[in-house]
Design a protein around this motif. Sequence first.
Motif, short mmCIF file in Angstrom:
data_model
loop_
_atom_site.label_atom_id
_atom_site.label_comp_id
_atom_site.label_asym_id
_atom_site.label_seq_id
_atom_site.Cartn_x
_atom_site.Cartn_y
_atom_site.Cartn_z
N PRO B 19 0.76 -1.16 -0.11
CA PRO B 19 0.03 0.08 0.08
C PRO B 19 0.92 1.35 0.01
CG PRO B 19 0.04 -1.19 2.16
CD PRO B 19 0.85 -1.69 1.23
N PRO B 20 0.33 2.34 -0.39
CA PRO B 20 1.22 3.76 -0.57
C PRO B 20 1.39 4.06 1.06
CG PRO B 20 -1.40 3.99 -0.76
CD PRO B 20 -1.11 2.57 -0.63
N ASN B 102 -13.59 -3.73 -2.80
CA ASN B 102 -12.69 -3.78 -1.72
C ASN B 102 -11.59 -3.15 -2.01
OD1 ASN B 102 -14.75 -5.95 -1.33
ND2 ASN B 102 -13.41 -6.79 0.12
N ALA B 103 -11.06 -2.52 -0.97
CA ALA B 103 -9.62 -1.86 -0.88
C ALA B 103 -8.55 -2.42 -0.22
CB ALA B 103 -10.10 -0.03 -0.64
N PRO B 104 -7.97 -3.49 -0.95
CA PRO B 104 -6.87 -4.28 -0.03
C PRO B 104 -5.76 -3.45 0.29
CG PRO B 104 -7.03 -4.97 -2.39
CD PRO B 104 -8.34 -4.23 -1.98
N GLN B 440 -11.53 -10.02 -6.62
CA GLN B 440 -10.55 -10.75 -6.14
C GLN B 440 -10.55 -12.23 -6.14
OE1 GLN B 440 -8.76 -8.48 -2.27
NE2 GLN B 440 -11.06 -8.03 -2.43
N LYS B 441 -11.48 -12.64 -5.82
CA LYS B 441 -12.01 -13.92 -5.56
C LYS B 441 -11.55 -14.99 -6.68
CE LYS B 441 -15.71 -15.25 -3.66
NZ LYS B 441 -17.23 -14.95 -3.53
N PRO B 473 -5.82 -1.70 -7.75
CA PRO B 473 -5.14 -2.88 -7.76
C PRO B 473 -5.46 -3.90 -6.95
CG PRO B 473 -4.51 -0.87 -6.16
CD PRO B 473 -5.71 -0.52 -7.10
N GLY B 474 -5.03 -5.19 -7.26
CA GLY B 474 -5.19 -6.39 -6.74
C GLY B 474 -6.64 -7.01 -7.28
N LYS B 475 -7.03 -6.77 -8.45
CA LYS B 475 -8.27 -7.24 -9.16
C LYS B 475 -7.73 -7.80 -10.47
CE LYS B 475 -10.10 -5.23 -5.27
NZ LYS B 475 -10.70 -4.11 -5.26
#
Lengths: 479, 479
Positions: B19-20, B102-104, B440-441, B473-475
């Motif tokens: 993360p930032p 979601n915001a991982p 994400q899933k 990010p992360g998707k």
Amino acid sequence: MSLPAAALHDAPASAATLPPSPEAVAAVTRALAASFGNRLVTSLAVRQQHGHTLTWIPNQPPDAVVFPQSTEEVAEIVKLCGAHGVPVIAFGTGTSLEGHVNAPFGGVCIDMSQMKRIIAVHGEDLDCVVEAGVTRKELNENLRDQGLFFPIDPGADASIGGMAATRASGTNAVRYGTMKDNVLALTAVMADGSIVKTSTRARKTSAGYDLTRLLVGSEGTLGIITEVTLKLHGIPEAISAGVCPFPSVKAACDATIVTIQSGLPVARIELLDDVMIRGVNLHSKLGLPETTMLFVEFHGSEAGVKEQAERFGEIAAEYGGGPFDWATKAEDRSRLWQARHDAYWAAKALRPGFDSVATDVCVPISRLAECVEETKRDIDAMGLIAPIAGHVGDGNFHTQPIVDLNDPEEVARSQGFIDRLVKRALAMGGTCTGEHGVGQKKIKYLEAEHGAPALAVMRTLKRSLDPQNILNPGKIIAL
Amino acid sequence: MSLPAAALHDAPASAATLPPSPEAVAAVTRALAASFGNRLVTSLAVRQQHGHTLTWIPNQPPDAVVFPQSTEEVAEIVKLCGAHGVPVIAFGTGTSLEGHVNAPFGGVCIDMSQMKRIIAVHGEDLDCVVEAGVTRKELNENLRDQGLFFPIDPGADASIGGMAATRASGTNAVRYGTMKDNVLALTAVMADGSIVKTSTRARKTSAGYDLTRLLVGSEGTLGIITEVTLKLHGIPEAISAGVCPFPSVKAACDATIVTIQSGLPVARIELLDDVMIRGVNLHSKLGLPETTMLFVEFHGSEAGVKEQAERFGEIAAEYGGGPFDWATKAEDRSRLWQARHDAYWAAKALRPGFDSVATDVCVPISRLAECVEETKRDIDAMGLIAPIAGHVGDGNFHTQPIVDLNDPEEVARSQGFIDRLVKRALAMGGTCTGEHGVGQKKIKYLEAEHGAPALAVMRTLKRSLDPQNILNPGKIIAL
């Protein structure tokens, strides 16, 4: 797994210097000859056959033509060319109209005509998997026994791979969509020689980026399509077709709008202007009244088709159209549509011995009549012979000035006419090409249509997927 | 003109460190507060509302939520976040099902709910232009007076932008297609803050790469959709709907295949299994027989709909289905489809107080019965409560185990079941998601579905268009 991506991304951003050096071409040709034997051809006649589409762009032959027989062979060719920075140009049947297969920087033409296997037909799923070199007529011939057909019909007997690469459509698109809508998945060879399968046979998916639609319409500049999974349709129980004269382009367009708005599932609705009808009469001896005509076809059950035809007749009459001439017999229908498909040649009959320069635009249907009428006035003002035919259900129309290519003034006059045609379509919220594609000839209009930021995204896509610029260079995106 | 592309391409290939830093987040939040005032919200409750979709993934709140009112404001937010390497996550209504919003890695959530203008409705062209925050029901409410409707119906009252971003479809897709087929053009803010218009209102185009389809289904990872041009349809003259019980899943699927093959233009054809019907009876008090049912709807003319319904009744009877119960009154139809739409809640009625973990796959229709039946056997073997509902005309079905999320063993058992469901669909030539998306899933299934080379191309696209990896990010693609 991440290696190919990293390799693509880290490659130099700038395009390879084009054209390639004679040494690079010689090295590739030697290696291809060793692998492909007499399936590599370097004779001038064959190269020229592959360096020319139906345009006013001069013949631009490739350095060699190779005839692969499998996806793996295509990958081998692309890898070899990539190693030497030599362009590769995929070739279907050479029926594209905007300079798609010309080889302005030389290179190797990959002729797909020996990749004609129909790999699978899945009747229950209404799909099939074919190699890219299969033509649409060959496919439909094969499917007929099973009561199935592939509807996309651009007129020419184009290859399925070429049709996918140019996002082709044609007369049936108003009912069945374009290649964008009928390709379920593709196999393609990317610039690094990797073989990508873009999707599955599932009817729909949300599993990641739509690589299928990225390649459909990319004209061989992002990857070379080697196999295509297509949607099929059951041959309709009943088909009826007919022709209907109208007092004006506007009347015919208004009738079309109401037909579409009222949900009539018309399968084809084609406008031919008075000039085109004159050509059709000359070429196909149909003896039609030389005014604006709609050629219409309905697909469905016996009762459904009858209901649709009656409803269409009522709509046409509301706009002063008619009498409506229905062809219920299959042979009459064939004759009618053959005449429509021969429009390209019919146009040439209006001025025998000269060349046709076909082009197309597409506008929102509410602007179609205005666009066609303004275009006709421009044709008259320019003193051109340029018949018009349109897939009016989609707002898409073609015109093809018949030009003396040896007369520079006339060529310039025709080019000015096409520039204004595109400008007119864009001003009406339309596109510079509904189905022909960009090729070389329409590159210059893309910024006006898409704007600089969208064009920058296209350029980024091209650079990231083909960092050496070896895939059909000089088309769509001029790097 | 080439500057933005060059800038994108020359940016570092590796994703920003996520993360930032807290300093970066603080700087962005300060700047946004200055620009947006009380349209920037950092309260935990609001952040948590935006950090959770209907999944078993824990709540992952963003650092701040901002409510822009124009495309230019979205561009301002993205540029600011880009300058500080802070993630941006677009948010519609939060009804996605695979962890899309979601915001991982934290970051700024862009809530589109204040972008609800219906910019234009073009009745003659059967299209409209809307801001991304308009929901499908709001749009249809607005269109009704003009006799028009937008058919895509995923059940939830999702936003048009979110539906485009996830390539949504639903019950009407068998007739009207998915978002892929119904989006004519998009306006999107790219990672560098540039504003891209992907296409025109023309019904079809071959003018370059299909940026529309590249963004549709990209789940906010390639650009943030701010405006959408949609195809519309005339409200059908007549609608008929009905329910029909079948002795087995196979019988219902076979009847569906023949319906589609014979060209019956069914508008919806939905399978609910015996378990789902039990839930529907509990939730909606429909009193249906608790066996496999098809919910069917036809759109067309009065005569056409009648003919279609009769023909469907004959097909159903051939496969042992019936009796066929037709709802001709609008309120009966509404009750029926409301019950179908409430399937998500009906499923939860089967095990009150526990959570639903919805997922979907899609297979070629010839394999659907086999896939559903194997899945039902697995559900029984696992001791799960997991009703099934499917858009069977497309081969797409959903299941939603009702799970005690506080029981790790049961969660693991359910996850194993979903892993096998996906594996089964892929082995049958299908996809890991027909319409829910990757979020994400489903990231972990993409390589098995697409293969390493196609996934590498997706990664290249992501890296070239979002080199800092700030867009959701992360998707989809885990960089």
